[in-house]
Design a protein around this motif. Structure first.
Motif, PDB file in Angstrom:
ATOM      1  N   SER A  18      -3.502   6.275 -29.630  1.00 51.00           N
ATOM      2  CA  SER A  18      -3.687   4.939 -29.291  1.00 51.00           C
ATOM      3  C   SER A  18      -3.276   3.813 -30.478  1.00 51.00           C
ATOM      4  CB  SER A  18      -5.096   4.296 -29.330  1.00 51.00           C
ATOM      5  OG  SER A  18      -5.675   4.815 -30.315  1.00 51.00           O
ATOM      6  N   GLN A  19      -2.717   2.988 -30.247  1.00 52.95           N
ATOM      7  CA  GLN A  19      -2.229   1.671 -31.103  1.00 52.95           C
ATOM      8  C   GLN A  19      -3.258   1.891 -32.187  1.00 52.95           C
ATOM      9  OE1 GLN A  19      -2.019  -2.708 -31.127  1.00 52.95           O
ATOM     10  NE2 GLN A  19      -0.200  -2.034 -30.405  1.00 52.95           N
ATOM     11  N   ARG A  20      -4.412   1.833 -32.098  1.00 43.79           N
ATOM     12  CA  ARG A  20      -5.284   1.783 -33.085  1.00 43.79           C
ATOM     13  C   ARG A  20      -5.235   3.157 -33.886  1.00 43.79           C
ATOM     14  NH1 ARG A  20     -11.940   1.528 -32.133  1.00 43.79           N
ATOM     15  NH2 ARG A  20     -12.606   1.618 -34.262  1.00 43.79           N
ATOM     16  N   THR A  21      -5.008   4.294 -33.420  1.00 47.12           N
ATOM     17  CA  THR A  21      -4.762   5.454 -34.332  1.00 47.12           C
ATOM     18  C   THR A  21      -3.641   5.358 -35.192  1.00 47.12           C
ATOM     19  OG1 THR A  21      -6.064   6.754 -32.751  1.00 47.12           O
ATOM     20  CG2 THR A  21      -4.579   7.891 -34.108  1.00 47.12           C
ATOM     21  N   TYR A  22      -2.665   4.685 -34.406  1.00 49.03           N
ATOM     22  CA  TYR A  22      -1.380   4.545 -35.257  1.00 49.03           C
ATOM     23  C   TYR A  22      -1.717   3.630 -36.518  1.00 49.03           C
ATOM     24  CZ  TYR A  22       3.267   2.767 -36.696  1.00 49.03           C
ATOM     25  OH  TYR A  22       4.218   2.485 -37.410  1.00 49.03           O
ATOM     26  N   PHE A  23      -2.266   2.835 -36.287  1.00 50.39           N
ATOM     27  CA  PHE A  23      -2.524   1.751 -37.361  1.00 50.39           C
ATOM     28  C   PHE A  23      -3.739   2.419 -38.633  1.00 50.39           C
ATOM     29  CE2 PHE A  23      -1.200  -1.498 -34.486  1.00 50.39           C
ATOM     30  CZ  PHE A  23       0.128  -1.901 -35.462  1.00 50.39           C
ATOM     31  N   ARG A  24      -4.321   3.385 -38.318  1.00 48.11           N
ATOM     32  CA  ARG A  24      -5.025   4.107 -39.211  1.00 48.11           C
ATOM     33  C   ARG A  24      -4.138   4.999 -40.255  1.00 48.11           C
ATOM     34  NH1 ARG A  24      -9.045   7.349 -34.968  1.00 48.11           N
ATOM     35  NH2 ARG A  24     -10.206   5.776 -34.418  1.00 48.11           N
ATOM     36  N   TYR A  25      -2.964   5.277 -39.946  1.00 47.91           N
ATOM     37  CA  TYR A  25      -1.897   5.928 -40.692  1.00 47.91           C
ATOM     38  C   TYR A  25      -0.893   5.143 -41.510  1.00 47.91           C
ATOM     39  CZ  TYR A  25      -4.031  10.169 -38.671  1.00 47.91           C
ATOM     40  OH  TYR A  25      -4.918  11.063 -38.115  1.00 47.91           O
ATOM     41  N   PHE A  26      -0.421   4.092 -40.420  1.00 47.95           N
ATOM     42  CA  PHE A  26       0.579   3.198 -41.180  1.00 47.95           C
ATOM     43  C   PHE A  26       0.227   1.598 -40.734  1.00 47.95           C
ATOM     44  CE2 PHE A  26       2.517   7.077 -39.996  1.00 47.95           C
ATOM     45  CZ  PHE A  26       2.997   7.692 -41.095  1.00 47.95           C
ATOM     46  N   ALA A  27       0.399   0.851 -41.770  1.00 49.48           N
ATOM     47  CA  ALA A  27       0.137  -0.914 -41.396  1.00 49.48           C
ATOM     48  C   ALA A  27       0.970  -1.452 -40.550  1.00 49.48           C
ATOM     49  CB  ALA A  27       0.215  -1.030 -42.885  1.00 49.48           C
TER      50      ALA A  27
END
Length: 219
Positions: free
Chosen positions: A54-63
């Motif tokens: 998910s997009q949410r998962t992406y933002f856990r790793y990169f801002a």
């Protein structure tokens, strides 16, 4: 500027290994999309979809997209800073810089390949150099790294970097050589670590002659 931490494969438990695999997959997917269809044309949603997260998962790793575009470069830079910090105190500043970059290139190839193929790394470098938004970021990051290195060199030599210009002057010359070598490497056909190491060594050999030598009598 704080010293970045190299993002190498973790030795912890299953959860940490899974997180590292997800992060690496996001980096690879992002760089493949950036180099194929362009940085500006690629969305975070497309990167996340390519890894089936998910997009949410992406933002856990990169801002943002910028962070993932420079993730591997940050790893390379962190390895260099780590090696420079460990150089013997008796080494002259330029010798320490040269030795650190050579050792870092000896070891970084396998670290890069644990995340992305070297060929993709080279294409990503070319993509950054041809994308105005990323060129600006690259220059800012380079300036911050140069200041970090200059302060590190000053501490090694017992100098005050704000009153003695030598650390900043030396690092500026060194960084210019590294950028020139990287540009030639990125435009060439050989994307191997051996190639960039050999090219870097050759360019560093010419710092002294280029600054102080008589170009007309010694072509």
């Amino acid at each position: 500027m704080a010293t970045p931490t190299p993002q190498t494969a973790p030795t912890g438990g299953l959860r940490e290994r899974k997180k590292q695999r997800t992060r690496d997959a996001l980096i690879r997917a992002a760089l493949e999309l950036f180099t194929e269809q362009g940085y500006d044309a690629t969305t975070v949603d497309e990167i996340a979809e390519a890894v089936d997260v998910s997009q949410r998962t992406y933002f856990r790793y990169f801002a943002n997209k910028e962070d993932v575009a420079f993730a591997v470069q940050e790893m390379v830079e962190a390895r260099f800073v780590e090696e420079l910090s460990a150089r013997p105190a008796a080494e002259a500043p330029l010798t320490a810089l040269r030795s650190a970059v050579m050792v870092a290139w000896d070891e970084i190839g396998s670290a890069i390949e644990s995340v992305i193929p070297l060929e993709l790394h080279m294409r990503s470098y070319q993509m950054i150099e041809s994308t105005p938004a990323l060129v600006a970021v690259h220059l800012r990051r380079s300036s911050e790294l140069e200041e970090q290195i200059a302060r590190l060199i000053a501490r090694r030599e017992g100098l005050d970097v704000d009153t003695d210009p030598r650390p900043r002057v030396l690092v500026a010359a060194f960084s210019g050589v590294m950028r020139a070598a990287g540009k030639v490497w990125g435009e060439g056909p050989d994307c191997s670590v051996a190639s960039i190491r050999e090219l870097t060594e050759s360019y560093l050999d010419h710092i002294g002659p280029a600054i102080a030598g008589d170009w007309r009598s010694h072509p």
